[in-house]
Every structure is written in C-alpha cells, then in structure tokens.
Design an enzyme around this catalytic site. Sequence first.
Site, PDB file in Angstrom:
ATOM      1  N   LYS A   1      37.860 105.098 -85.782  1.00  0.00           N
ATOM      2  CA  LYS A   1      36.922 105.913 -84.255  1.00  0.00           C
ATOM      3  C   LYS A   1      35.907 104.560 -83.299  1.00  0.00           C
ATOM      4  O   LYS A   1      36.271 103.754 -83.729  1.00  0.00           O
ATOM      5  CB  LYS A   1      35.945 105.991 -85.032  1.00  0.00           C
ATOM      6  CG  LYS A   1      34.162 107.051 -84.401  1.00  0.00           C
ATOM      7  CD  LYS A   1      33.167 107.004 -85.483  1.00  0.00           C
ATOM      8  CE  LYS A   1      32.328 108.021 -84.275  1.00  0.00           C
ATOM      9  NZ  LYS A   1      31.361 107.192 -84.044  1.00  0.00           N
TER      10      LYS A   1
ATOM     11  N   CYS B   6      16.044  68.225 -66.333  1.00  0.00           N
ATOM     12  CA  CYS B   6      16.440  68.045 -64.842  1.00  0.00           C
ATOM     13  C   CYS B   6      14.083  67.035 -65.585  1.00  0.00           C
ATOM     14  O   CYS B   6      14.049  66.354 -64.509  1.00  0.00           O
ATOM     15  CB  CYS B   6      15.130  68.766 -63.677  1.00  0.00           C
ATOM     16  SG  CYS B   6      13.976  69.339 -64.526  1.00  0.00           S
TER      17      CYS B   6
ATOM     18  N   CYS C 229      11.659  70.410 -69.635  1.00  0.00           N
ATOM     19  CA  CYS C 229      13.413  70.372 -69.153  1.00  0.00           C
ATOM     20  C   CYS C 229      14.068  70.025 -69.629  1.00  0.00           C
ATOM     21  O   CYS C 229      14.539  68.822 -68.924  1.00  0.00           O
ATOM     22  CB  CYS C 229      13.855  71.388 -67.739  1.00  0.00           C
ATOM     23  SG  CYS C 229      14.990  71.702 -67.800  1.00  0.00           S
TER      24      CYS C 229
ATOM     25  N   CYS D 220      11.432  76.585 -67.272  1.00  0.00           N
ATOM     26  CA  CYS D 220      11.558  75.134 -66.281  1.00  0.00           C
ATOM     27  C   CYS D 220      10.959  76.199 -65.099  1.00  0.00           C
ATOM     28  O   CYS D 220      11.628  77.265 -63.814  1.00  0.00           O
ATOM     29  CB  CYS D 220      12.327  74.421 -65.912  1.00  0.00           C
ATOM     30  SG  CYS D 220      12.555  73.632 -64.492  1.00  0.00           S
TER      31      CYS D 220
END
Length: 661
Positions: free
Chosen positions: A114, A405, A402, A420
């Site tokens: 199926k 960074c 973050c 961020c």
Amino acid sequence: MDREAAQREIEKLREEIRYHSRKYYTEDDPEISDFAYDGLFRRLEDLEAAFPELVTEDSPTNRIGGAVYNTFAPVVHQVPLESLHDAFSQEELLDFDRRVRETAGPVEYVVEPKFDGLSVALEYVDGVFTRGSTRGDGVTGEDVTENLRTIQSIPKRLTEPVPFMEVRGEVFLSDGDFEKLCQRQELLGEKLFKNPRNAAAGSLRQKDPRVTAGRGLSIFVFNVQRIQGETLSGHEQSLKRLEALGFPVCPIFHKATDMEDILRFIGDLGDRRGELAFPIDGAVIKVDSFAQREELGSTARFPRWAEAFKYPPEEKETTLTDIEVNVGRTGVLTPTGVFEPVTLAGTTVSRATLHNQDFIAEKDIRIGSRVIMRKAGEIIPEVVSVVENPPESVPFLLPDRCPSCGEQVSREEGEAAVRCTNPQCPAQLLRNLIHFASRDAMDIDGLGPALLEQLVGEGLVSSPADLYTLEAGRLEKLERFGEKSAENLLAALEKSKQNDLYRLVFALGVPHIGVKNAQVLCGRYPSMEAILAAQEEELSAIDGFGEVKARAVAEFFSHGSTRDLLARLESLGLNLKSQAQAPAGNALAGQAFVLTGTLPTLSRKEASALIEREGGRVTGSVSKKTSFVLAGEEAGSKLEKALAMGIPVLSEEEFLKMLPT
C-alpha cells in the site's frame, strides 16, 4: 452508552475528522499521525454501526475523502477512484476473506504494498498521454496534466497505440528524495513537509510545473480503470499488461488463495518495509477476478473486493546521549537529540529533532533520558515519551547565547522559537544568501543554492554585499562555470540593484516580516533612511503590525552590522527607495480583509490583488482590527473565529459587489 451520549460523541468525532481530513487531503499539512486519524475514524464507524439511526448522508464515513481545489480545472472520473477499507488486525482480514467467499465462492487474491502517496488517473489516446488528474473526492479530481508530464517515469507514449486507456497510479517520493527535499527546505528556512505523502501531494499541486519537476516525484501504476480494444479478466493479467505497455509497475506482488500464506507475506513485507526505496504504510489484498469483483460490488465508500491492512507504528526504547543545538536561516535555535542507535521500520535511527524548548519541557526530556522512539509516517524519527530520567539529570535549557556567534538570543512572547537576532551570524550565512537571492526577494536569476554554496565554499562571498563585487575572471574559474554563465550572473546582479525597496527589506530576512509586511512597511516609510529612523512605538501603529513585528523591525535595523551592510549596499549602487504606487481606487480604503477557504472563481492571489487595488489590505489572521472575512468552501478556524467575534463574513459574490463596476 445511551443514544444521547452517542450522538454527542458522534458529532464531536465528525467535526474532528473533517478538520483533520482538510489538513491532510486539502492543505497537505497534517497535525496528527495516520494511526491517530485511523483511530478516530474507526471509533466513528463503530458508533454508527451501534446506532444506525444516527448515520447521516454527510458523515465522513459516507465520503471517499479529499477535496477539489479551484486552482486546477475539475475532471469528472467516469470510473470512480475509490478508497479502501482499512483493517488493523489479522482477525479483520480473515473476516474480509469470509465475507468475500460467502458471496463469490472460491477466490484468488493478489497482495501488493500500500503506497503512501497521492492517487492519480492517467488517460491515453492512441497510446499518447493526454490528461492526468488527482483522485480528489473520488468522483471529481483536479487536472494536473502539465505537472504529471514532469514525472520522468510516466510514459508519454505507450509501446502500443491502444485506442483509449485510463489507468490509476500512486505518485510518491522515494525516501532518499524526501530526505533531500527536507534538507533543501531546512536550508531555505521553509516549513518542512510532515511526511512523503504530503510532500508528493504538495509537489503535484504546484501552479508552476517547474517546481514539480524539481521535486523528484515517481509513480507506480497499479490498476486499469478503462481500456478499449481488448478485454482483461483479472488483476495479475492487468499488471503484466501495464508493464508490457511501458508503465512502471511495482515488482512486489503475491498471488495466493490461502489466507495463511497471505498473512505470512504481509508480515514479511512489513518486516522489510524500511529496506524499500519507496514509502508504504500497509498492504492491499485484492480479489484477482474482475468478474468476481463485479459480483461483490462496492459500498458508498469502498469496494467490497479489496481490503487494506495498515501497519501499526513501530515504537522502541532507547537512551538520549546528547542534545546538539543548531542555528537556522531565520536564526531559530533548533535542538537535535542524539540517541543510542535503534532500528525502526527497517532503518537505524540515532538522531531526531526535539523541535523547541516547549517540546523538551513538556516531555521533560533530559540528557540521559530513556525515551520511546517511533517513526512518523515511517520516515521521520520522533520522541513519543520519556520512560524515566536518571536521578542526577537536570532539565535541559536552550543556551541564552547563540552557539555560533555568541550574541544574546531572544524569545518573543507567545512564540515557541528561541532565535539569534544577529543578521550577520555565520551559521545563517548560506541560508541568508539563498533567501536574499530568491524569487520573492532580490530575484537574482541563476543564483541558486548550489552556486551560492560554491561561492561561500571558495571564500568569494561572506555577505550579501559581496555578491555585488563578484568579477567575471573569478567566476569563470569555478567548476562548471564558463564565460557565458559568468556574464549572465553579473547581468542578473546588476538588474537586481534596481529592485523596489520592499524586495530588499524582505531579502534581508527581518524576523516576522514577509513580502506583504515589507510592502506595507515601505508604503509607510518610502526610503531606507526613514525606516532606520522609525521608532518602535510608531512602527506598532502600522495596520497589521502590532508589537511583535514592530519590535522585530526596530531591533533588526538597530544592529550596527545591519547598518554597515546597508551602507555598503548603497555604495555598490542598490536602490534604497520605494517605488510603490498609490492604489488605483479607494472603494476599500482602510478595510482589512482575511481570506479563508476556496473561492468559486477567484484564487487567493487574485482576490488579494483586487482588495489592494481598491486601497484595502489583506492580513493573515482574524483580530479585532479585521473588517471582513472573505470565505469560500472548506473554510476553517478563521471563519469560526470571525463568527464568534461578530466580524462580517462575505461570500465571493458579496465581495465583488463592493468593487466599482
């Protein structure tokens, strides 16, 4: 259960099923698993069987399922594309066999996988493909011929010029192509498809066939609906005939008369479904003889000569060993769980998304947790629940800075996402560049994801501004990139410098600001200088903005890195002024519209253009600022909210009367 209680539950179930059917079939965006939906449907069937006087003509149990958009021309199926009745146990399959034999006597069955895709009909005249349509509601589908032509495995000309032939098949995405599509959507910051079936359906319903062509769709043809010039007597014979004519036919099928043999085949197929290149969610048993099928007939929804067995979702226990946090194009921090490898649906699973902080907190997921895992739609691994947490474990929290960074992250009130907000975050570079160059943004022809990845990898681009400093000599040295390609790309970049300001605003990727919001913003502040000077309080007063969007705009354009980028783009010759024109009329000036459902003749894009032409605006959600809700068929929660709030609801006819003649 008494009749009154049954009626209450039946009405509630019908409402739930209609809602989830619309999300699944019409919007290609399911909210619950197939297994959960099947449970709701089975409960409704049981209640209606116990209280037959409560069965109504419009009950979901009397409909094949699906709906027809007005995006494509309707196609009436001369032979209905019926749905199948589902079985969830061996006992139900044995009951099916008993019912068949009571009516038709000794039978042979053909058992097939199926497929988990979108059912379509293909029509051929003199052996040439002429029209293709979706199943729709089984009686009326949608003409998607041009999109189907892009599927390479569909033969455009048969090996023999059969006078007329209509066949039924299932369009699907292989597991590999589905994973590639999800990776690309993630890279572009787009909403991911929930499973291969909805990815196939969404791909086939694209208005632009070029989009469909790029999705890697495949098909298996499994049924002859109509044929002229010859007679077929059984299903196995028809499968062999389809293959001889050049149709792609699934090589896996089994013919048998003994139910023990059939049940063994279904079990074996289930055990190895994870090894298959195509998605399946069960097996189908069909009576082979067409004469016996005719004798057995159909109910209002299903053929009595076929039954689908649905495999239950496989769940296993494992340990979460780590949680990794990645940053997406829009700056959203996404946690990914790393698990002790476990085999699910035939494949080894060791990673799965944990979505967001709310998901983690709700299930109390911690590093070291013993969890129950399963595969949603047999493809995407997910955490179902936590079995236990180690005594020394602590609740997991996403970082407040973050991971790429180091900038502070933020979470808007009412939002699940932590993001961020530094537009120059290195983790977002490639995704931001892809968005920057995309069609609705700067529309830089020829600058697709593959080329951008190459440019970033070669160190030629580390900012959107770097795109406008590219030189032919450097470009020509790239792999598979010649003089003409370099010339075309530089011309496209030069052309994009003259784009309207709203395109640049959208291209910069301001959180919460889509194309429409960018147009509204630039209509209010017709230069980048004015946007940079705008205060959050005055931004929130813009129709359709509010606090969240106003704060997002103010914070984004207050970043020193954003201002440095804009100064550089201006020095490179990009247009920083709006070219917006005033509306042609003012019949709808100051009015806010919300569109929902499918209109009889207008697409949403056409209706929106008419509203904006007369000075009105279109918003995405119903609020106290909404003037009217323009509603069509299959209108959902937006209509319900409008009615509850007393907001006027318009039909298309009433809306058109508001426009000047």
